[in-house]
Write a protein that holds these residues in place. Structure first.
Motif, PDB file in Angstrom:
ATOM      1  N   VAL A 160       1.094  -0.863   0.121  1.00 45.98           N
ATOM      2  CA  VAL A 160      -0.011  -0.223  -0.050  1.00 45.98           C
ATOM      3  C   VAL A 160       1.089   1.231  -0.007  1.00 45.98           C
ATOM      4  N   LYS A 161       2.107   1.221   0.476  1.00 40.67           N
ATOM      5  CA  LYS A 161       2.457   2.381   0.634  1.00 40.67           C
ATOM      6  C   LYS A 161       4.019   1.504   1.520  1.00 40.67           C
ATOM      7  N   HIS A 162       4.754   2.144   0.812  1.00 39.03           N
ATOM      8  CA  HIS A 162       6.598   2.196   1.342  1.00 39.03           C
ATOM      9  C   HIS A 162       7.724   3.120   1.242  1.00 39.03           C
ATOM     10  N   PRO A 163       9.027   3.310   2.317  1.00 39.39           N
ATOM     11  CA  PRO A 163       9.670   4.721   2.030  1.00 39.39           C
ATOM     12  C   PRO A 163      10.592   4.145   0.540  1.00 39.39           C
ATOM     13  N   PHE A 164      10.447   3.225   0.116  1.00 41.33           N
ATOM     14  CA  PHE A 164      10.991   3.013  -0.898  1.00 41.33           C
ATOM     15  C   PHE A 164      11.005   4.083  -2.145  1.00 41.33           C
ATOM     16  N   GLY A 167      11.854   7.663  -1.587  1.00 43.39           N
ATOM     17  CA  GLY A 167      13.713   7.643  -1.947  1.00 43.39           C
ATOM     18  C   GLY A 167      14.172   6.812  -0.651  1.00 43.39           C
ATOM     19  N   ILE A 168      14.289   6.569   0.117  1.00 39.43           N
ATOM     20  CA  ILE A 168      14.043   5.929   1.755  1.00 39.43           C
ATOM     21  C   ILE A 168      14.656   3.942   0.859  1.00 39.43           C
ATOM     22  N   ASN A 169      16.391   3.545   1.236  1.00 36.72           N
ATOM     23  CA  ASN A 169      16.896   2.793   1.130  1.00 36.72           C
ATOM     24  C   ASN A 169      16.188   1.759   2.169  1.00 36.72           C
ATOM     25  N   ALA A 170      16.877   0.475   1.589  1.00 36.59           N
ATOM     26  CA  ALA A 170      16.069  -0.520   2.523  1.00 36.59           C
ATOM     27  C   ALA A 170      17.291  -0.369   3.571  1.00 36.59           C
ATOM     28  N   ARG A 171      16.785  -0.496   4.838  1.00 44.09           N
ATOM     29  CA  ARG A 171      17.795  -0.439   6.166  1.00 44.09           C
ATOM     30  C   ARG A 171      18.011  -1.593   6.446  1.00 44.09           C
ATOM     31  N   GLU A 172      19.312  -1.866   7.169  1.00 50.90           N
ATOM     32  CA  GLU A 172      19.753  -3.071   8.106  1.00 50.90           C
ATOM     33  C   GLU A 172      19.127  -2.661   8.787  1.00 50.90           C
ATOM     34  N   GLY A 173      18.591  -4.035   9.527  1.00 54.00           N
ATOM     35  CA  GLY A 173      17.811  -4.258  10.281  1.00 54.00           C
ATOM     36  C   GLY A 173      16.726  -4.343  10.669  1.00 54.00           C
ATOM     37  N   ILE A 174      15.989  -3.628   9.618  1.00 52.74           N
ATOM     38  CA  ILE A 174      14.619  -3.077   9.012  1.00 52.74           C
ATOM     39  C   ILE A 174      14.411  -4.182   8.205  1.00 52.74           C
ATOM     40  N   ASP A 175      14.524  -4.116   6.896  1.00 58.03           N
ATOM     41  CA  ASP A 175      14.895  -4.640   6.240  1.00 58.03           C
ATOM     42  C   ASP A 175      15.398  -5.575   5.217  1.00 58.03           C
ATOM     43  N   TYR A 176      16.478  -6.108   6.336  1.00 58.27           N
ATOM     44  CA  TYR A 176      17.765  -6.871   5.482  1.00 58.27           C
ATOM     45  C   TYR A 176      18.672  -7.515   6.809  1.00 58.27           C
TER      46      TYR A 176
END
Length: 176
Positions: A160-164, A167-176
């Protein structure tokens, strides 16, 4: 311990959380004394994921990564990507039929099918050959209608909504 009845799950869709849901099931199963295997397709050994550290400390959970050290080009996968996926599938089939594991998770298998690394027919045969007391979980975007129709659980993750998108890239500890 073991399961009286094993079912098949498919976690698919464009939203975040498919692998995370499978990992949650793995932790729940391990907490009840079940033996869990996670087979990761297209996630090579050089990729680092936060769950690797945590899962290495959980008794009863084994995870194995298959893939190369590069991202797979969906329009033109390299022969090494196909070979790695076929090795992963062979390993998965062997372990699924071994009777050792109660829960087997095939992470990103749907994507491997969509990218032409593994055929839909091979996954259909995998589901059909699943022993009755083994729980099988298949994750990844692009699950085919045929694969979904064979599953007992199908969960579609909707973005529905995503920080990407901001312009927010994948974050260590949250997205991988």
């Amino acid at each position: 311990m073991g399961l009286e009845q094993g079912l098949t799950h498919v976690y698919t869709g464009n939203g975040k959380g498919k692998t995370s849901a499978a990992l949650g099931l793995a932790l729940r199963a391990a907490g009840r004394g079940l033996r869990v295997l996670l087979v990761h397709f297209m996630k090579g050994p050089s990729f680092s994921y936060g769950e690797d550290v945590s899962l290495s400390k959980v008794a009863g959970v084994t995870q194995v990564r298959f893939g190369t050290d590069h991202f797979v080009d969906p329009k033109n996968p390299d022969v090494t990507d196909k070979e790695a996926a076929q090795v992963a599938l062979a390993f998965l089939k062997f372990q699924l039929s071994s009777g050792f594991y109660d829960v087997v998770i095939a992470d990103e298998l749907n994507v491997a099918v969509a990218f032409g690394l593994v055929s839909e027919d091979e996954v259909v045969e995998l589901i059909k050959s699943k022993p009755p007391k083994v729980e099988l979980v298949i994750t990844g975007r692009y699950a085919t209608e045929n694969i979904k129709s064979m599953a007992d659980y199908v969960t579609v993750f909707e973005e529905v909504k995503h920080p990407f998108q901001q312009g927010i890239n994948a974050r260590e500890g949250i997205d991988y």
